[in-house]
Design an enzyme around this catalytic site. Structure first.
Site, PDB file in Angstrom:
ATOM      1  CE  LYS A 197     -32.304 -19.661  -5.331  1.00  0.00           C
ATOM      2  NZ  LYS A 197     -33.414 -19.405  -6.249  1.00  0.00           N
ATOM      3  CB  SER A 206     -35.498 -20.828  -3.390  1.00  0.00           C
ATOM      4  OG  SER A 206     -35.771 -19.649  -4.122  1.00  0.00           O
TER       5      SER A 206
END
EC number: 3.4.21.89
Length: 220
Positions: free
Chosen positions: A85, A40
């Site tokens: 993230k 990701s």
């Protein structure tokens, strides 16, 4: 037994702890190493990357644009820990994604297209003192659509993965905004990545500055 062989064996045995000590001597007590965070955060952090991270006491994190953080968040009524993230929105910010181009409070974070390959197109995004690459699949609807603005609530963050459209991040309503108190780790750098699709090895790669690097090459 051959004396040369004995000396060589002793040298190897004594050098392994030495090199391990040298590797970690610059680490502080609140720092750790992690192996991979999935895909990701590609192209910045690959699943085969080892990262140097700083542990943060819950409730003490001071958010900054561009930080790469790990946090706890509730998804579908289940707590997920370790989601990693990038912070792109702070409390009170408006976040807009328009055909892949990111805007915060109406100001462009998208800087320019830096390259492409058969599968991905690579953008550079840039805050005042942080720049990084993101990637979109060429067939991604994110490159074709505009989305309503998100308004980041008090005491929360808006996070995105650098691998747009692949990541579980704040764009997903099941994930949503991230409580600041849920952040417990900040990534400082990619220590090394010994496996690369391009056949290269990467060492000491910044997650906050790309200078002249291109995201699809093996060097940092």
């Amino acid at each position: 037994m051959n004396s040369k062989f004995v000396r060589l064996a002793m040298t190897l045995l004594t050098s392994i702890p030495l090199w391990l000590c040298l590797l970690f001597v610059h680490f502080k007590s609140n720092e750790t190493v992690r192996k991979g965070v999935g895909e990701s955060m590609a192209p910045t952090i690959k699943n085969t990357s080892f990262t140097k991270d700083q542990m943060i006491d819950r409730g003490t994190y001071l958010p900054k644009y561009g930080d790469v953080v790990a946090y706890q968040v509730v998804v579908d009524e289940q707590e997920i820990e370790g989601n990693t993230k990038r912070v792109v929105g702070l409390p009170g910010d408006t976040v807009l994604l328009d055909k892949g181009k990111l805007f915060i409070n109406g100001n462009p974070v998208f800087d320019k297209v830096v390259g492409e390959n058969d599968t991905y197109v690579f953008f550079r995004e840039k805050f005042e003192d942080v720049e990084y690459h993101v990637q979109y699949r060429k067939d991604s609807p994110l490159l074709m659509n505009s989305y309503p603005e998100w308004l980041v609530p008090e005491n929360h963050l808006f996070t995105l993965g650098d691998n747009r459209g692949y990541a579980l991040d704040s764009m997903d309503p099941n994930h949503g905004y991230v409580p600041i108190d849920g952040v417990y780790l900040k990534t400082k750098e990619v220590l090394f990545n010994l496996v690369s699709a391009e056949g290269g090895r990467q060492f000491k790669c910044s997650v906050y500055s790309v200078t002249e690097n291109t995201p699809y090459t093996s060097r940092c």
